[in-house]
Motif scaffolding. Structure first.
Motif, PDB file in Angstrom:
ATOM      1  N   ASP A   1      -7.263   7.803  10.906  1.00  0.00           N
ATOM      2  CA  ASP A   1      -7.335   6.784   9.862  1.00  0.00           C
ATOM      3  C   ASP A   1      -5.924   6.487   9.365  1.00  0.00           C
ATOM      4  O   ASP A   1      -5.043   7.355   9.357  1.00  0.00           O
ATOM      5  CB  ASP A   1      -8.214   7.291   8.706  1.00  0.00           C
ATOM      6  CG  ASP A   1      -8.392   6.248   7.617  1.00  0.00           C
ATOM      7  OD1 ASP A   1      -9.270   5.381   7.771  1.00  0.00           O
ATOM      8  OD2 ASP A   1      -7.653   6.301   6.615  1.00  0.00           O
TER       9      ASP A   1
ATOM     10  N   HIS B   1     -13.918   3.842   2.756  1.00  0.00           N
ATOM     11  CA  HIS B   1     -13.525   3.318   4.056  1.00  0.00           C
ATOM     12  C   HIS B   1     -13.144   4.403   5.063  1.00  0.00           C
ATOM     13  O   HIS B   1     -13.179   4.153   6.265  1.00  0.00           O
ATOM     14  CB  HIS B   1     -12.365   2.330   3.891  1.00  0.00           C
ATOM     15  CG  HIS B   1     -12.781   1.015   3.313  1.00  0.00           C
ATOM     16  ND1 HIS B   1     -13.377   0.910   2.070  1.00  0.00           N
ATOM     17  CD2 HIS B   1     -12.692  -0.245   3.805  1.00  0.00           C
ATOM     18  CE1 HIS B   1     -13.631  -0.372   1.830  1.00  0.00           C
ATOM     19  NE2 HIS B   1     -13.229  -1.086   2.862  1.00  0.00           N
ATOM     20  N   THR B   2     -12.752   5.580   4.599  1.00  0.00           N
ATOM     21  CA  THR B   2     -12.340   6.622   5.542  1.00  0.00           C
ATOM     22  C   THR B   2     -13.501   6.984   6.460  1.00  0.00           C
ATOM     23  O   THR B   2     -13.381   6.958   7.687  1.00  0.00           O
ATOM     24  CB  THR B   2     -11.827   7.858   4.798  1.00  0.00           C
ATOM     25  OG1 THR B   2     -10.749   7.463   3.932  1.00  0.00           O
ATOM     26  CG2 THR B   2     -11.316   8.907   5.757  1.00  0.00           C
TER      27      THR B   2
ATOM     28  N   GLU C   1       0.813  -1.211   0.000  1.00  0.00           N
ATOM     29  CA  GLU C   1       0.000   0.000   0.000  1.00  0.00           C
ATOM     30  C   GLU C   1       0.853   1.270   0.000  1.00  0.00           C
ATOM     31  O   GLU C   1       0.664   2.191   0.798  1.00  0.00           O
ATOM     32  CB  GLU C   1      -0.980   0.017   1.179  1.00  0.00           C
ATOM     33  CG  GLU C   1      -2.134   0.989   0.950  1.00  0.00           C
ATOM     34  CD  GLU C   1      -3.268   0.853   1.963  1.00  0.00           C
ATOM     35  OE1 GLU C   1      -3.785   1.879   2.386  1.00  0.00           O
ATOM     36  OE2 GLU C   1      -3.622  -0.293   2.294  1.00  0.00           O
TER      37      GLU C   1
ATOM     38  N   LYS D   1      -4.746   6.249   6.518  1.00  0.00           N
ATOM     39  CA  LYS D   1      -4.323   7.050   5.360  1.00  0.00           C
ATOM     40  C   LYS D   1      -4.015   8.493   5.753  1.00  0.00           C
ATOM     41  O   LYS D   1      -3.543   9.274   4.930  1.00  0.00           O
ATOM     42  CB  LYS D   1      -5.408   7.033   4.280  1.00  0.00           C
ATOM     43  CG  LYS D   1      -5.672   5.653   3.701  1.00  0.00           C
ATOM     44  CD  LYS D   1      -6.816   5.679   2.719  1.00  0.00           C
ATOM     45  CE  LYS D   1      -8.149   5.977   3.393  1.00  0.00           C
ATOM     46  NZ  LYS D   1      -8.499   5.057   4.480  1.00  0.00           N
TER      47      LYS D   1
ATOM     48  N   ASN E   1      -9.405   1.535  -0.523  1.00  0.00           N
ATOM     49  CA  ASN E   1     -10.033   2.135   0.652  1.00  0.00           C
ATOM     50  C   ASN E   1     -11.173   3.088   0.292  1.00  0.00           C
ATOM     51  O   ASN E   1     -11.649   3.836   1.161  1.00  0.00           O
ATOM     52  CB  ASN E   1      -8.981   2.886   1.476  1.00  0.00           C
ATOM     53  CG  ASN E   1      -7.999   1.936   2.141  1.00  0.00           C
ATOM     54  OD1 ASN E   1      -8.395   1.007   2.825  1.00  0.00           O
ATOM     55  ND2 ASN E   1      -6.714   2.163   1.919  1.00  0.00           N
TER      56      ASN E   1
ATOM     57  N   HIS F   1     -14.977   3.496   8.273  1.00  0.00           N
ATOM     58  CA  HIS F   1     -14.291   3.069   9.492  1.00  0.00           C
ATOM     59  C   HIS F   1     -14.622   3.988  10.659  1.00  0.00           C
ATOM     60  O   HIS F   1     -14.742   3.537  11.805  1.00  0.00           O
ATOM     61  CB  HIS F   1     -12.783   3.050   9.264  1.00  0.00           C
ATOM     62  CG  HIS F   1     -12.301   1.858   8.501  1.00  0.00           C
ATOM     63  ND1 HIS F   1     -11.025   1.750   8.000  1.00  0.00           N
ATOM     64  CD2 HIS F   1     -12.920   0.703   8.149  1.00  0.00           C
ATOM     65  CE1 HIS F   1     -10.884   0.597   7.380  1.00  0.00           C
ATOM     66  NE2 HIS F   1     -12.019  -0.057   7.461  1.00  0.00           N
TER      67      HIS F   1
END
Length: 397
Positions: free
Chosen positions: A358, A284-285, A273, A360, A281, A288
């Motif tokens: 998160d 997903h931000t 990644e 990311k 993702n 989650h």
């Protein structure tokens, strides 16, 4: 709000230019894999591993391991949960000769088992059974079992091989790519590793015992693959999936093959990644953040991700100033039983704080996977105020 009003630092280019050619190759490879049958090969950094999609294969686990894995394990340790063990553990164990050392550990089903406590308990069982470095761990279950068992495999004696046997639709995504781990109370999947399986055995028949909520959880990841990488697959889903019952096994097998092929090719290009794997993702931000705020297990992963994907579409339109014509896909999701609204008990402020931790995020800056077009994702850094304003509008609906 026009695109020029956003303060954004671009991280990746989307699928234009060189990356667009890569996605064409991705789709062509997927088609070739389909013509070759239900076997996909994934190239990880450490080794290649096959994904076998075959009805009835959960009754032939020992045979399949001997066929596709080079090593001869000294012992086998099956990790599963209470629900899956009721349906499939006996058949899986029966596939092993009586002379083979075989141990099992059954966890409580649900996201709550992706915890430090469960991890320690499974590790203790492995040590008590005197597993050595040549032992093999088998993950029999959904995404929770796969993530937990994979993390045990990654860390037991600094790493032992493991096999994934997914029994949910959601696990078609999590079982491929080598991401394993557990949750922390401050964030989902915050403690983990990259540890690729030696083999993935996917028996479509195991999905037939799933409740509808589990179908919804997994189908979110399926349609996500269409959104980020394969519009033709997305259109096929729209035309062929009208419910989660009375499955035609050919339709179900094709759904699994096409969706897994998208994930597999992206993982091959970016296993750790560092680049395009981040596109997986999408949705997903926020998803989650919703899961964490509600408490893990109170909303399924896929149901939260669908809300996150709809939000990402709206964010994409505001950032790029484009029209993505996504309404028809989300109308389909509503017909399949999804709720598209952010739960009323949540606040924009708390969700924003969750998104800052998160995986990311960088220096507490929030990054989102957005779509320039369907099939053309891009990872961007989002201005916090603009994100908060859109969140506030969505939460207030």
């Amino acid at each position: 709000m026009g695109a020029g009003q956003w303060v954004v630092r671009k991280i990746w280019f989307g699928y234009d230019g060189r990356n667009k050619a890569a996605v064409g190759g991705l789709q062509r490879k997927s088609e070739a894999l389909l013509m070759n049958g239900a076997k996909l090969q994934v190239k990880a950094t450490s080794h290649e591993y096959p994904i076998i999609i075959e009805c009835g294969c959960h009754k032939q686990v020992f045979k399949k391991i001997n066929e596709y894995v080079d090593m001869k394990p000294s012992a086998y340790f099956i990790i599963t949960d209470e629900l899956v063990s009721h349906h499939y553990l006996t058949a899986v164990k029966a596939s092993f000769p009586n002379t083979i050392p075989l141990y099992t550990y059954v966890i409580t089903p649900g996201e709550q088992s992706k915890s430090f406590c469960s991890y320690e308990e499974v590790m203790t069982a492995a040590l008590q059974n005197k597993l050595d470095r040549k032992s093999m761990i088998i993950a029999l279950g959904g995404g929770v079992v796969g993530d937990l068992a994979g993390f045990v495999a990654a860390t037991y004696m600094r790493g032992v091989p493991f096999v994934q046997i997914p029994t949910t639709l959601l696990a078609h995504d999590s079982s491929v790519g080598g991401k394993v781990g557990i949750n922390h109370e401050l964030g989902k999947n915050m403690v983990g590793a990259f540890h690729a399986p030696s083999l993935v055995l996917y028996d479509p028949e195991c999905l037939l015992t799933l409740p509808e909520k589990e179908w919804r959880s997994g189908f979110a990841e399926v349609i996500k693959h269409g959104f980020i990488a394969d519009p033709s697959f997305l259109n096929w889903l729209e035309g062929n999936i009208s419910s989660f019952s009375n499955w035609d096994m050919n339709i179900l097998t094709k759904l699994l093959r096409d969706s897994i092929a998208v994930k597999a090719r992206i993982v091959e290009e970016d296993e750790k990644e560092k680049g395009i794997r981040a596109f997986l993702n999408f949705g997903h931000t926020l998803g989650h953040a919703i899961e964490a705020e509600l408490g893990y297990g109170n909303m399924s992963h896929g149901e939260a991700v669908v809300i996150g994907m709809l939000f990402a579409f709206k964010l994409s339109e505001e950032y790029y100033g484009n029209e993505l014509n996504y309404d028809r896909y989300f109308s389909k999701l509503v017909n399949l039983g999804y709720d598209l609204n952010i739960p009323k008990t949540l606040t924009a402020e708390r969700l924003l704080e969750r998104m800052k931790v998160d995986k990311k995020a960088h220096s507490q800056s929030i990054h989102f996977v957005l779509l320039k077009e369907i099939g053309e994702p891009e990872l961007v850094k989002i201005n916090e105020k603009d994100l908060y304003d859109l969140l506030q509008r969505e939460v207030s609906k």
